[in-house]
Design a protein around this motif. Structure first.
Motif, mmCIF file in Angstrom:
data_model
loop_
_atom_site.group_PDB
_atom_site.id
_atom_site.type_symbol
_atom_site.label_atom_id
_atom_site.label_comp_id
_atom_site.label_asym_id
_atom_site.label_seq_id
_atom_site.Cartn_x
_atom_site.Cartn_y
_atom_site.Cartn_z
ATOM 1 N N THR A 91 63.503 56.107 22.242
ATOM 2 C CA THR A 91 64.127 54.783 22.321
ATOM 3 C C THR A 91 64.383 54.379 23.765
ATOM 4 O O THR A 91 64.090 53.243 24.173
ATOM 5 C CB THR A 91 65.453 54.764 21.531
ATOM 6 N N MET A 92 64.911 55.306 24.567
ATOM 7 C CA MET A 92 65.184 54.982 25.974
ATOM 8 C C MET A 92 63.901 54.689 26.731
ATOM 9 O O MET A 92 63.857 53.762 27.564
ATOM 10 C CB MET A 92 65.948 56.144 26.618
ATOM 11 N N THR A 93 62.853 55.450 26.464
ATOM 12 C CA THR A 93 61.576 55.214 27.133
ATOM 13 C C THR A 93 61.002 53.856 26.751
ATOM 14 O O THR A 93 60.482 53.110 27.608
ATOM 15 C CB THR A 93 60.583 56.334 26.785
ATOM 16 N N ARG A 94 61.085 53.504 25.477
ATOM 17 C CA ARG A 94 60.569 52.201 25.025
ATOM 18 C C ARG A 94 61.349 51.045 25.646
ATOM 19 O O ARG A 94 60.766 50.008 25.994
ATOM 20 C CB ARG A 94 60.624 52.119 23.503
ATOM 21 N N THR B 209 68.503 57.276 39.799
ATOM 22 C CA THR B 209 68.743 58.359 38.852
ATOM 23 C C THR B 209 70.210 58.325 38.442
ATOM 24 O O THR B 209 71.097 58.184 39.299
ATOM 25 C CB THR B 209 68.415 59.733 39.464
ATOM 26 N N GLN B 210 70.453 58.437 37.156
ATOM 27 C CA GLN B 210 71.823 58.458 36.654
ATOM 28 C C GLN B 210 71.968 59.542 35.604
ATOM 29 O O GLN B 210 71.018 59.872 34.886
ATOM 30 C CB GLN B 210 72.218 57.108 36.044
ATOM 31 N N GLN C 111 57.162 53.761 34.453
ATOM 32 C CA GLN C 111 57.509 55.165 34.272
ATOM 33 C C GLN C 111 59.018 55.327 34.208
ATOM 34 O O GLN C 111 59.758 54.745 35.006
ATOM 35 C CB GLN C 111 56.959 56.031 35.417
ATOM 36 N N ALA C 112 59.458 56.119 33.244
ATOM 37 C CA ALA C 112 60.867 56.475 33.128
ATOM 38 C C ALA C 112 60.939 57.940 32.730
ATOM 39 O O ALA C 112 60.308 58.359 31.759
ATOM 40 C CB ALA C 112 61.562 55.599 32.086
ATOM 41 N N ASP C 113 61.678 58.720 33.491
ATOM 42 C CA ASP C 113 61.853 60.139 33.190
ATOM 43 C C ASP C 113 63.205 60.326 32.514
ATOM 44 O O ASP C 113 64.259 60.023 33.112
ATOM 45 C CB ASP C 113 61.787 60.976 34.465
ATOM 46 N N LEU D 298 64.300 56.384 37.264
ATOM 47 C CA LEU D 298 63.267 55.354 37.389
ATOM 48 C C LEU D 298 62.634 55.516 38.773
ATOM 49 O O LEU D 298 63.153 55.001 39.779
ATOM 50 C CB LEU D 298 63.868 53.956 37.234
ATOM 51 N N PRO D 299 61.517 56.240 38.867
ATOM 52 C CA PRO D 299 60.901 56.518 40.175
ATOM 53 C C PRO D 299 60.496 55.272 40.944
ATOM 54 O O PRO D 299 60.502 55.275 42.183
ATOM 55 C CB PRO D 299 59.678 57.369 39.806
#
Length: 244
Positions: free
Chosen positions: A24-27, A56-57, A36-38, A50-51
């Motif tokens: 869900t977070m990636t979508r 970063t949190q 891109q989201a790690d 979020l590169p």
């Protein structure tokens, strides 16, 4: 990022499995325009990066409960955001509303549901349906769930609620044995039925799903949490039964 983290926090805090939280977070970030989201999710916290923008949190998760309605509401909002039916600001505002919302169902309705579950499963598992056993199962199930509910909300000591609820259920069943002339199989049937609302079914299923999905940190951790809950229930019943 704040919207995705809030969505993940609500999902994880209310009984969602790890794979659903990460997906869900990636979508959400993808639909917001980030390529891109790690995302790294554990039972006790969420880390997101979020590169593209160098952010970063970390979001700690202090409490967890089971509220699948909130999970469904977050999933619905995520789908609406993906379909561009709502914008990011509206999405964030509604997530805050979901997070701040109290339980949809009042305590009396939850306790009534626990009574129905207790009686129904007692009859299904044991095939004992005399009115004395049914009535005592309803009493034990309702009182046991009430103790479980109030200790969880007032004291908030992990596994104490399961232990004391099971102890009280065992006491009610033993009083039925002594005062109402219940047979031992009927006493056992009362205990079996009244314990059903306390069994951690959703955590056990999530532990299985997380492990199958390859989350070998969160899956076993959920399983251990569920095993400790079951152990607290078992110790409460065993202690009361051993006093006879």
């Amino acid at each position: 990022m704040n919207t995705a983290l809030l969505a993940g926090e609500i999902l994880l805090s209310n009984g969602s499995e790890i794979a659903r939280v990460e997906d869900t977070m990636t979508r959400i970030t993808t639909n917001a325009g980030f390529k891109q989201a790690d995302v790294f999710v554990l039972l006790t916290g969420i880390t997101m990066s979020l590169p593209e923008v160098g952010l970063t949190q970390v979001r700690p998760i202090h409490t967890r409960t089971i509220d699948l309605e909130k999970v469904d509401q977050v999933n619905t909002l995520s789908r609406q955001f993906a379909a561009q039916e709502i914008d990011l600001r509206t999405f964030n505002r509604r997530l805050h509303q979901i997070s701040a919302a109290v339980a949809t169902f009042p305590f009396w309705l939850q306790d009534l549901a626990a009574i129905v579950v207790s009686v129904t499963l007692m009859v299904a598992f044991t095939h004992i349906d005399d009115w004395v056993t049914v009535g005592l199962t309803a009493l034990a199930g309702g009182v046991g769930y009430a103790v479980f509910y109030y200790i969880n909300h007032e004291v908030r000591i992990r596994f104490l609620s399961e232990f004391l609820a099971a102890l009280l259920i065992g006491l009610i069943a033993d009083l039925g044995l002594m005062w109402l002339g219940l047979s031992r199989p009927a006493r056992d049937a009362v205990i079996i039925g009244a314990l059903m609302p306390l069994v951690p079914g959703v955590p056990l299923m999530n532990a299985f799903r997380d492990t199958i999905a390859g989350n070998f940190l969160s899956g076993p951790a959920r399983a251990m949490e569920a095993v400790l809950s079951v152990g607290a229930i078992g110790v409460g019943i065993a202690l009361m039964v051993s006093l006879r």
